[in-house]
Motif scaffolding. Structure first.
Motif, short mmCIF file in Angstrom:
data_model
loop_
_atom_site.label_atom_id
_atom_site.label_comp_id
_atom_site.label_asym_id
_atom_site.label_seq_id
_atom_site.Cartn_x
_atom_site.Cartn_y
_atom_site.Cartn_z
N ARG A 81 0.81 -1.20 0.00
CA ARG A 81 0.00 0.00 0.00
C ARG A 81 0.85 1.26 0.00
N ALA A 82 2.13 1.10 0.38
CA ALA A 82 3.02 2.25 0.51
C ALA A 82 3.23 2.96 -0.82
N ASN A 99 -2.33 1.46 -15.90
CA ASN A 99 -1.93 1.26 -14.51
C ASN A 99 -2.03 -0.20 -14.10
N ALA A 100 -1.08 -0.59 -13.26
CA ALA A 100 -1.08 -1.93 -12.68
C ALA A 100 -0.83 -1.78 -11.18
N PHE A 101 -1.38 -2.72 -10.40
CA PHE A 101 -1.21 -2.69 -8.95
C PHE A 101 -0.91 -4.09 -8.44
N TYR A 121 -2.19 -10.13 -4.71
CA TYR A 121 -3.15 -9.49 -5.62
C TYR A 121 -2.39 -8.83 -6.77
N LEU A 122 -2.92 -8.97 -7.97
CA LEU A 122 -2.26 -8.39 -9.14
C LEU A 122 -3.31 -8.01 -10.17
N LEU A 152 4.79 -10.21 -12.92
CA LEU A 152 4.29 -9.50 -14.09
C LEU A 152 4.64 -10.18 -15.42
N LYS A 153 5.59 -11.08 -15.40
CA LYS A 153 6.09 -11.66 -16.65
C LYS A 153 5.03 -12.33 -17.51
#
Length: 219
Positions: A81-82, A99-101, A121-122, A152-153
């Motif tokens: 969350r930082a 955007n990605a989180f 979570y992705l 992410l790959k």
């Protein structure tokens, strides 16, 4: 890896770094978040200088003007969350970015001084051929950055990778150098000398997530 350490030159960035480190000033959560956001804007501005540009013609009320604008297809990924205030700062400057989180955290097993990074979570768009900006405000061991990139790959191979952090330890920088390609860029506001026995940056600033949003319950 190309390392861009912005602390090697004096600028207004020093003021924001001093305030997020200061134990008295950082108690103001709104100011802490805003300073993280402003640092993100500065890091994004510096990074923008080496992106790819194309010339376009802009129609003004009185004629036409030619100007160079960014042509990179950018995906901005932050570690929750930082990373939220840092993400917002970067998004202020790359407002057309996708955007990605990622939710990644340290999982301590039996030894409190050892841990593994867990990604739970992705959410991510297609990364194939794009410019990936991977942002995490604190670069301690470097494991979070590497674990996130591994997660992410499956979404495709980026054309270029930019890592963005605010404060890092030299150990973390070295770890990234050993796990990312030589063409990767690291943009960082300050590099501290070491980590303590729990893997936290010294002198650092504390827990960026807690300072931004309040202390979390420990399970």
């Amino acid at each position: 890896m190309h390392i861009h350490n912005l602390s090697q030159q004096n600028s207004v960035l020093n003021t924001f770094i001093s305030e997020i480190r200061n134990v008295s000033i950082q108690r103001d959560r709104m100011r802490f978040r805003r300073n993280i956001e402003r640092i993100g804007e500065i890091l994004g501005y510096e990074m923008s200088k080496i992106l790819n540009y194309k010339t376009v013609s802009i129609e003004t009320p009185l004629g036409n003007s030619s100007i160079n604008i960014i042509e990179n297809d950018i995906v901005l990924c932050s570690i929750l969350r930082a990373g939220v205030p840092l993400h917002n700062g970067l998004l202020n400057y790359f407002d057309a970015a996708e955007n990605a989180f990622v939710s990644a955290y340290r999982h301590h097993t039996h030894n409190p001084e050892s841990f593994e990074i867990i990604v739970e979570y992705l959410a991510c768009p297609n990364l194939e051929g794009k410019t990936l900006i991977l942002a995490d405000p604190m670069l301690a061991t470097g494991q979070s950055m590497v674990s996130t990139f591994e997660a992410l790959k499956p979404y495709g191979a980026p054309k270029s990778i930019h890592l963005i952090s605010i404060i890092g330890a030299q150990e973390g920088v070295t770890y990234l150098e050993n796990h990312f390609s030589a063409s990767t860029h690291l943009w960082i506001a300050s590099i501290d000398k070491t980590l303590n026995d729990k893997g936290y940056i010294i002198p650092g600033l504390g827990d960026a997530g807690d300072l931004s949003f309040g202390e979390k319950l420990q399970h």
